[in-house]
Design an enzyme around this catalytic site. Sequence first.
Site, PDB file in Angstrom:
ATOM      1  N   ARG A  57       0.830  -1.212   0.000  1.00 27.75           N
ATOM      2  CA  ARG A  57       0.000   0.000   0.000  1.00 27.75           C
ATOM      3  C   ARG A  57       0.866   1.265   0.000  1.00 27.75           C
ATOM      4  O   ARG A  57       0.425   2.327  -0.416  1.00 27.75           O
ATOM      5  CB  ARG A  57      -0.972  -0.020   1.198  1.00 27.75           C
ATOM      6  CG  ARG A  57      -1.885   1.188   1.268  1.00 27.75           C
ATOM      7  CD  ARG A  57      -3.216   0.927   1.979  1.00 27.75           C
ATOM      8  NE  ARG A  57      -3.064   0.229   3.235  1.00 27.75           N
ATOM      9  CZ  ARG A  57      -2.655   0.769   4.382  1.00 27.75           C
ATOM     10  NH1 ARG A  57      -2.341   2.041   4.430  1.00 27.75           N
ATOM     11  NH2 ARG A  57      -2.553   0.048   5.476  1.00 27.75           N
ATOM     12  N   TYR A 110     -17.576  13.741 -16.216  1.00 26.35           N
ATOM     13  CA  TYR A 110     -17.841  12.312 -16.030  1.00 26.35           C
ATOM     14  C   TYR A 110     -18.850  12.184 -14.872  1.00 26.35           C
ATOM     15  O   TYR A 110     -18.654  12.804 -13.812  1.00 26.35           O
ATOM     16  CB  TYR A 110     -16.523  11.610 -15.694  1.00 26.35           C
ATOM     17  CG  TYR A 110     -16.675  10.144 -15.452  1.00 26.35           C
ATOM     18  CD1 TYR A 110     -16.913   9.273 -16.514  1.00 26.35           C
ATOM     19  CD2 TYR A 110     -16.608   9.612 -14.175  1.00 26.35           C
ATOM     20  CE1 TYR A 110     -17.079   7.930 -16.287  1.00 26.35           C
ATOM     21  CE2 TYR A 110     -16.768   8.259 -13.946  1.00 26.35           C
ATOM     22  CZ  TYR A 110     -17.001   7.421 -15.014  1.00 26.35           C
ATOM     23  OH  TYR A 110     -17.172   6.087 -14.790  1.00 26.35           O
ATOM     24  N   ASP A 182      -8.911  16.019 -16.319  1.00 32.24           N
ATOM     25  CA  ASP A 182      -9.206  14.613 -16.584  1.00 32.24           C
ATOM     26  C   ASP A 182      -8.958  14.411 -18.077  1.00 32.24           C
ATOM     27  O   ASP A 182      -9.728  14.871 -18.918  1.00 32.24           O
ATOM     28  CB  ASP A 182     -10.657  14.304 -16.197  1.00 32.24           C
ATOM     29  CG  ASP A 182     -11.042  12.842 -16.467  1.00 32.24           C
ATOM     30  OD1 ASP A 182     -10.333  12.168 -17.236  1.00 32.24           O
ATOM     31  OD2 ASP A 182     -12.061  12.391 -15.906  1.00 32.24           O
ATOM     32  N   LYS A 207      -9.126   2.824 -19.489  1.00 32.13           N
ATOM     33  CA  LYS A 207      -9.535   3.182 -20.854  1.00 32.13           C
ATOM     34  C   LYS A 207      -8.349   3.041 -21.817  1.00 32.13           C
ATOM     35  O   LYS A 207      -7.803   1.971 -21.936  1.00 32.13           O
ATOM     36  CB  LYS A 207     -10.146   4.580 -20.840  1.00 32.13           C
ATOM     37  CG  LYS A 207     -11.147   4.819 -19.678  1.00 32.13           C
ATOM     38  CD  LYS A 207     -12.399   3.986 -19.775  1.00 32.13           C
ATOM     39  CE  LYS A 207     -13.272   4.031 -18.531  1.00 32.13           C
ATOM     40  NZ  LYS A 207     -13.665   5.359 -18.074  1.00 32.13           N
TER      41      LYS A 207
HETATM   42  C1  LIG Z   1     -14.071   5.969 -16.918  1.00 32.75           C
HETATM   43  C2  LIG Z   1     -13.795   7.363 -16.597  1.00 32.75           C
HETATM   44  C3  LIG Z   1     -13.532   7.768 -15.286  1.00 32.75           C
HETATM   45  C4  LIG Z   1     -13.578   6.818 -14.117  1.00 32.75           C
HETATM   46  O1  LIG Z   1     -12.608   5.818 -14.245  1.00 32.75           O
HETATM   47  P1  LIG Z   1     -12.786   4.321 -13.632  1.00 32.75           P
HETATM   48  O2  LIG Z   1     -11.491   3.673 -13.989  1.00 32.75           O
HETATM   49  O3  LIG Z   1     -13.989   3.719 -14.295  1.00 32.75           O
HETATM   50  O4  LIG Z   1     -12.993   4.489 -12.169  1.00 32.75           O
HETATM   51  C5  LIG Z   1     -13.261   9.107 -15.065  1.00 32.75           C
HETATM   52  N1  LIG Z   1     -13.245   9.999 -16.067  1.00 32.75           N
HETATM   53  C6  LIG Z   1     -13.513   9.651 -17.342  1.00 32.75           C
HETATM   54  C7  LIG Z   1     -13.489  10.686 -18.404  1.00 32.75           C
HETATM   55  C8  LIG Z   1     -13.798   8.324 -17.647  1.00 32.75           C
HETATM   56  O5  LIG Z   1     -14.074   7.983 -18.913  1.00 32.75           O
END
Ligand SMILES: *Cc1c(COP(=O)(O)O)cnc(C)c1O
Length: 396
Positions: A57, A110, A182, A207
């Site tokens: 951790r 998001y 983001d 992603k």
């Molecule tokens: C999927 C996504 C998130 C969240 O990510 P997770 O890995 O699903 O927790 C945040 N911002 C955007 C733009 C996303 O597409």
Amino acid sequence: MSEKGIRTRAIHAGEPHGAGNRPSAPDLVMSSTFVVDEEVSFSANNLDADTPYVYTRWGNPTTDALEANLANLENAEACIAFASGMAATTAILLNHLSQGDHLIVQNTNYPGTAEFARDTLSRFGVSTSAVDTTDVEAVRNAVRDQTKMIWIETPSNPLLRVVDIAAISEVAKQCGALLVVDSTFASPIATRPIDLGADLVMHSLTKYIGGHGDAMGGSVCGSQALLGPLRSEGLSHYGGVISPFNAWLILRGIATLPLRMQAHEQNAMAVAEFLEGHAKVEQVLYPGLESHPQHALAKRQMDNYSGMISFRAADPKPLAERMMAELEVIHYAVSLGHHRSLIYLMQTGDLVDTSYQLKGEERDKYLDVAGEGLFRFSIGIEDPADLIADLDRVLQ
Ligand SMILES: *Cc1c(COP(=O)(O)O)cnc(C)c1O
């Protein structure tokens, strides 16, 4: 390594150097604890770069290799990996905001981020203003004395709005707020927000960066000064630590990220042009198309238009049902950025009323573009002709 080309860095950045046992591929260390031969403090607050591995951790060699690689690709001093994108997001928000502070978010964030800011941060006395961050003046007007953070997302979900990172960073600097981007839809191949003035860059590694739909993860890149407290409080104490196995899978995915992004962009351009010419399709949103309202900004800010398209078609619900039943190659599923193509109907009511809670002019502006709903299409790296044939069949 930072002066090397992006394809070389994606493969080699973060490789451990040193004496002894030197595997060529990233090594997977699953151990949760490490045998130590010196006394180490039992507080995460006393961790620093020289602390030996003690407990996963606090730090793990496989996770460290992923973090070093991502910091390199984002031109950042440091990176912290998390268990998911949302673990990264909540760690940033809770670590940097306190009672009485004010946060400015994009009004098409998001949904997880939008709902956390509205429903959770408000319980701790942090107030939030949601604005259309493509309008720099609107952001400037939302600033208060208590504004501590501006959070943007570019391109955004699912309208694919592109936000001018450099312009918003000027607003943030003037009011002494942190700018967080983001950058999940862009990936570090398309955009490096730190170079444009952002303080922190957040990714859902689930992603494009992992890229294969088999591992969840998140990351935050930025300066050592900002990431030190985020590591001790936001990671070690909140506990959203990535499994070393997922870090290893994601690092394996990154090796092909530059090549995949080229293929995503090429396929997306072919599919976007096909959709724009299709009689059943009413509107196509893709930053690479000249018809995109912010194409000029996208061209300036993005080195790759990425592989996300949204489009509007007549009678979206029956069309979605046909997609579920009849698509052969494309999966009808949420998520994005995988080598496989994924399509999903993003229903306007769900987003506008539930997640974004848009009202008045902002609501009208959204409905104008999205109608009843947008098909969010994450274009994979299959043969583009097969993707087009699959779509053409269900669009009849
Ligand atoms: C999927 C996504 C998130 C969240 O990510 P997770 O890995 O699903 O927790 C945040 N911002 C955007 C733009 C996303 O597409």
